[in-house]
Enzyme design. Structure first.
Site, short mmCIF file in Angstrom:
data_model
loop_
_atom_site.label_atom_id
_atom_site.label_comp_id
_atom_site.label_asym_id
_atom_site.label_seq_id
_atom_site.Cartn_x
_atom_site.Cartn_y
_atom_site.Cartn_z
N SER A 94 -34.02 11.97 -115.00
CA SER A 94 -34.00 11.13 -116.20
C SER A 94 -35.39 11.12 -116.81
CB SER A 94 -33.57 9.70 -115.84
OG SER A 94 -33.50 8.90 -117.00
N HIS A 98 -42.31 8.89 -125.15
CA HIS A 98 -42.76 8.05 -126.27
C HIS A 98 -44.05 8.66 -126.85
CE1 HIS A 98 -39.88 4.82 -125.71
NE2 HIS A 98 -40.18 4.77 -124.43
N HIS A 108 -34.65 10.98 -125.07
CA HIS A 108 -34.15 10.62 -123.74
C HIS A 108 -33.23 11.72 -123.23
CE1 HIS A 108 -30.54 8.85 -121.60
NE2 HIS A 108 -31.50 8.59 -120.74
N ASN A 110 -30.79 12.57 -119.53
CA ASN A 110 -30.37 12.22 -118.19
C ASN A 110 -29.26 13.17 -117.76
OD1 ASN A 110 -28.16 10.37 -116.51
ND2 ASN A 110 -30.28 10.13 -115.84
N VAL A 111 -29.38 13.72 -116.56
CA VAL A 111 -28.29 14.49 -115.95
C VAL A 111 -28.16 14.00 -114.51
CG1 VAL A 111 -28.33 16.54 -117.41
CG2 VAL A 111 -29.93 16.38 -115.51
N GLY A 260 -31.35 -1.88 -105.87
CA GLY A 260 -32.60 -1.96 -105.13
C GLY A 260 -33.50 -0.77 -105.36
N GLY A 261 -33.38 -0.12 -106.50
CA GLY A 261 -34.24 1.01 -106.82
C GLY A 261 -35.67 0.58 -107.09
N ARG A 262 -36.51 1.55 -107.28
CA ARG A 262 -37.94 1.29 -107.49
C ARG A 262 -38.18 0.90 -108.95
NH1 ARG A 262 -42.66 4.64 -108.66
NH2 ARG A 262 -44.49 3.79 -107.60
#
Length: 302
Positions: A94, A98, A108, A110-111, A260-262
């Site tokens: 992802s 900017h 943007h 995302n795959v 709970g990701g970073r």
């Protein structure tokens, strides 16, 4: 049943995609990315590549993640909520870029691949992703190029996919509380699992491989355009819409935070400088008004 070899191939591709995109963006900016490897306590980890205060990019983040756990959240697959609660494995790349120059658009990509596992049942897998463009000052040439490249990425898999995924993107990247799109769209898809794994994986690769050809020519056309305080102020105002969408609606952001990701890696998509104004309106006939009247509307750019 999804074999471990299949997910290993996807993981290898995603790592390569991240490296190729970072190399391409480094060549554009002239400043190196910081590489930040991280682990997730509940299982998995990833690598965040981040560039701040570059020559071209005010902030650019390109992240790879591979996480797994015992409880798939409903935000992972809105199309199939019955899979919530299964064990899961998820991996993807992802990015959000900017640029500093307001005439260069934010973009943007995302795959991703999700797998949901239940004891005694076959694994359920699906691909998702896409790319979309968010200009601050619109150029028809840029919009046509971006959408044409998105079409080219999907064409080998059927001429019906681009219109379908383009409309899906227009619906998804829409701020309901503002009644306006985030940008000029692109393509978006989720829960793709037919006709087979190999075809879906090939489509993911084509979307990822077309990102730099979709974006780099636009950057090269606009990066040297002069700008002043007016353009920067409008850019900061429109960036507020980007923040609102990511924090209110974006399923990837919500899944990352809820699982709970970073946080640092998930929220790298947010711009470094944003302004909000109360009930602000652009001057009639201005370039700022042109963005609303001509570009922030679903249309067939091809």
């Amino acid at each position: 049943m999804l074999a471990a070899m299949d997910t290993a191939l996807v993981k290898t591709y995603l790592g390569s995609l991240q490296n190729r995109i970072v190399d391409g963006l480094t060549a554009l900016d002239g400043q190196p990315f910081r590489r930040d490897a991280w682990t997730r306590e509940q299982g998995g980890g990833g690598t965040t590549c981040i560039l701040e205060e570059g020559h071209l990019f005010e902030r650019a983040g390109v992240g790879f993640s591979h996480v797994f756990g015992d409880n798939l959240l409903p935000t992972a697959s809105a199309a199939r909520p019955e899979l919530a609660g299964r064990s899961f494995e998820a991996m993807g790349v992802s990015l959000v870029l900017h640029p500093r120059n307001p005439y260069v658009p934010t973009v943007h990509l995302n795959v991703r691949l999700f797998c949901a596992v239940k004891q005694g049942a076959d694994a359920v897998w699906w691909f998702g992703g896409g790319m979309d463009l968010t200009p601050y000052y619109g150029f028809e040439e840029d919009a046509r190029h971006f959408h044409r490249t998105c079409r080219d990425a999907l064409m080998p898999f059927g001429p019906e996919l681009h219109p379908k995924f383009k409309q899906w993107c227009d619906r998804y990247f829409f701020l309901k509380h503002r009644n306006e799109p985030r940008g000029i769209g692109g393509i978006f898809y989720d829960d793709v699992h037919t006709p087979d794994f190999a075809t879906c994986f090939a489509m993911m690769q084509s979307v990822g491989d077309h990102f730099l050809p979709a974006y780099v020519p636009i950057v090269e056309r606009r990066r040297a355009l002069p700008y002043g305080e007016r353009e920067r102020a409008f850019q900061a105002y429109r960036r507020g819409r980007y923040v609102e969408f990511n924090l209110v609606y974006d399923r990837g952001t919500l899944f990352g935070l809820q699982s709970g990701g970073r946080s640092e890696s998930i929220l790298m998509s947010l711009p470094p400088l944003v302004h909000w104004r109360y009930d602000w309106r652009p001057d009639p006939g201005s370039r700022e008004a042109e963005l609303y009247n001509k570009f922030l509307a679903a249309r067939d750019w091809l």
